[in-house]
Design an enzyme around this catalytic site. Structure first.
Site, PDB file in Angstrom:
ATOM      1  N   SER A 102      12.292 -24.499 -24.741  1.00 26.29           N
ATOM      2  CA  SER A 102      11.028 -25.021 -25.252  1.00 26.29           C
ATOM      3  C   SER A 102      10.267 -25.809 -24.185  1.00 26.29           C
ATOM      4  O   SER A 102       9.865 -25.262 -23.175  1.00 26.29           O
ATOM      5  CB  SER A 102      11.302 -25.867 -26.501  1.00 26.29           C
ATOM      6  OG  SER A 102      10.128 -26.176 -27.185  1.00 26.29           O
ATOM      7  N   ASP A 243       3.429 -25.055 -25.106  1.00 24.03           N
ATOM      8  CA  ASP A 243       4.635 -25.404 -24.360  1.00 24.03           C
ATOM      9  C   ASP A 243       5.301 -24.124 -23.865  1.00 24.03           C
ATOM     10  O   ASP A 243       4.756 -23.027 -24.018  1.00 24.03           O
ATOM     11  CB  ASP A 243       5.581 -26.273 -25.193  1.00 24.03           C
ATOM     12  CG  ASP A 243       6.233 -25.508 -26.332  1.00 24.03           C
ATOM     13  OD1 ASP A 243       5.677 -24.468 -26.729  1.00 24.03           O
ATOM     14  OD2 ASP A 243       7.284 -25.934 -26.834  1.00 24.03           O
ATOM     15  N   ASP A 245       7.662 -22.104 -24.718  1.00 22.49           N
ATOM     16  CA  ASP A 245       7.895 -20.936 -25.576  1.00 22.49           C
ATOM     17  C   ASP A 245       6.805 -20.761 -26.619  1.00 22.49           C
ATOM     18  O   ASP A 245       6.927 -19.924 -27.510  1.00 22.49           O
ATOM     19  CB  ASP A 245       9.274 -21.001 -26.235  1.00 22.49           C
ATOM     20  CG  ASP A 245       9.400 -22.130 -27.238  1.00 22.49           C
ATOM     21  OD1 ASP A 245       8.665 -23.129 -27.114  1.00 22.49           O
ATOM     22  OD2 ASP A 245      10.239 -22.023 -28.158  1.00 22.49           O
ATOM     23  N   ASP A 247       5.708 -22.422 -29.168  1.00 20.67           N
ATOM     24  CA  ASP A 247       5.838 -22.732 -30.590  1.00 20.67           C
ATOM     25  C   ASP A 247       5.220 -24.084 -30.937  1.00 20.67           C
ATOM     26  O   ASP A 247       5.280 -24.522 -32.082  1.00 20.67           O
ATOM     27  CB  ASP A 247       7.297 -22.666 -31.051  1.00 20.67           C
ATOM     28  CG  ASP A 247       8.182 -23.749 -30.451  1.00 20.67           C
ATOM     29  OD1 ASP A 247       7.730 -24.446 -29.516  1.00 20.67           O
ATOM     30  OD2 ASP A 247       9.331 -23.898 -30.914  1.00 20.67           O
TER      31      ASP A 247
END
Length: 450
Positions: A102, A243, A245, A247
């Site tokens: 992340s 960010d 990834d 999400d």
């Protein structure tokens, strides 16, 4: 029961250091594949990743594990976490995997697992996987003629692009808007600018040159300074910071001010309530969301349901109580009409829709409430259980009694790091700072004494 591998968002750690080693990644593939290898159909797993250097290593290890367990592996390459969740369902897979840490730096990596419905695995299923990881997995290997096949799947980015575009109301286009987007040199570096451009925006992109080691490095939602400068430089109407990834999302308004997840949830809740799209007459957030958000919703006849920290717990509460908007202050925004997990790009599109429909600036749309003073500090721990100490418990009780209805106190261990987080908020900033400092001192003294 304390878990050894899984935290609040899957398994995470420094690459090539336990537990984030290729050996464990392969074992997770075997264990998870064994649990989801049920029924007589041909079993499949979809595997995505972000742009970290270690992603290739862990991807190969997980492919080896799942195919050894008898599952066919569909390899997606770099792609956002919400796309993996969506593709797990649309490709009729038994399980989905996202290899990502992340917002963490490139040295870290992680493994997130999704069930066939696209939702993150429950605590119970993660416990089953952990139980298998402690056993001899040779007994779980598929027979020689049942070993799975691995295949790289083309065109998956286009599927996600079309999915994201469909979440913008059909009567809205982004023509006339200059949008600056920071892709954090991460998983959305191709798809996010494409979605915005295809919807008509004038797109200025930064953080779209990943090299394996620059993910989240001075860019993205946890480091928005570069995007703030770009918004000012190109006179953008809005900045969107994802960010690694994709999400989570943070918005930068036309003046360069940061808009966090609490404000974004307020905008979406109010907009969806007006269009009668909002379900549950409220939203779901965590204990870390600002008291100002709760007051804003209450004034408009909407409720704020709180959960413990972690977007998976937000989603669980949403599913159980029929909410369709939830999220975290950090920018995880979950819109269950459009997906099963946080999706930074889709959340940003809902903000853009509100901007276009109202004709107002981003700052006017997104400043929905005045946050109350909130202070969060961390105490690093090396062992022990300081929150179980009598002195610490008394200090917490005294602080809660002092705040009463004029504020909130949240003290919890981090789910991903050896930290205790101390957060207090209320109308009196000086009081909040004093309470947090006193609690930090008490916890530190107990830790030192231990």
């Amino acid at each position: 029961m304390k878990r050894r591998y899984f935290g609040t968002d899957g398994i995470r750690g420094q690459s090539n250091v336990f537990p984030m080693t290729p050996d464990l990644a392969m074992r997770v593939g075997i264990a998870a594949g064994t649990i989801f290898r049920r029924g007589n159909h041909r079993h499949r797993v979809v595997i995505g990743k972000d742009t970290r250097l270690s992603g290739y290593m862990l991807e190969n290890a997980m492919v080896a594990g799942f195919t050894a367990a008898g599952l066919d592996a569909f390899i997606l390459g770099p792609i956002p976490t919400p796309a993996v969740a969506m593709l797990t369902r649309s490709l009729r897979c038994d399980i989905g995997v996202m290899i990502s840490a992340s917002h963490n730096p490139y040295e870290d990596n992680g493994i997130k697992l999704f069930g066939p419905d696209g939702y993150k695995l429950s605590d119970d299923i993660e416990a089953e996987i952990e139980d298998l990881l402690e056993k001899d997995l040779n007994a779980q290997l598929a027979k020689s003629d049942d070993i799975g096949r691995a295949k790289r799947v083309d065109g998956v980015h286009d599927r996600y692009i079309e999915h994201a575009k469909r979440t913008l109301p059909r009567d809205v286009t982004l023509q006339g808007l200059r949008v600056a987007i920071d892709c954090a040199n991460g998983a959305a570096y191709k798809v996010a600018p494409a979605v915005l451009w295809e919807l008509g925006a004038d797109v200025v992109t930064i953080g779209n040159e990943p090299n394996g080691t620059n993910i989240n490095l001075n860019c993205g939602s946890t480091s928005p300074v570069a995007l703030q400068k770009k918004v000012d430089e190109v006179r953008a109407d809005i900045g969107i910071a994802l960010d690694g990834d994709a999400d989570r999302v943070i918005i930068i308004d036309e003046n360069g001010s940061i808009v966090d997840g609490d404000q974004l949830m307020a905008v979406i809740a109010e907009s969806w309530a007006e269009s009668q799209q909002l379900r549950g007459n409220g939203i779901v957030a965590t204990v870390m969301s600002n008291l100002g958000l709760e007051r804003f919703l209450d004034e408009r006849g909407m409720a704020l349901a709180r959960t413990k920290v972690g977007d998976r717990y937000v989603v669980e509460h949403m599913r159980q109580h029929n909410y369709n908007v939830g999220g975290e202050q950090s920018g995880h925004i979950v819109l269950s009409d459009y997906g099963t997990t946080g999706d930074g790009l889709v959340a940003a599109l809902q903000i853009l829709a509100a901007v276009k429909r109202t004709g107002r600036t981003v700052s006017e749309v997104c400043r929905r409430f005045e946050p109350v003073p909130q202070l969060l500090r961390n105490v690093r721990i090396s062992g022990g259980k300081p929150l179980e100490d009598i002195q610490v418990q008394k200090a917490i009780a005294d602080a809660e009694a002092e705040l009463a209805r004029n504020g909130r106190l949240v003290i919890r261990p981090s789910g991903t790091e050896p930290l205790i987080r101390v957060m207090a908020e209320g109308d009196d900033r000086a009081q909040i700072e004093r309470i947090v400092n006193e609690l930090i001192g008490t916890i530190s003294n107990v830790r030192t004494a231990a």
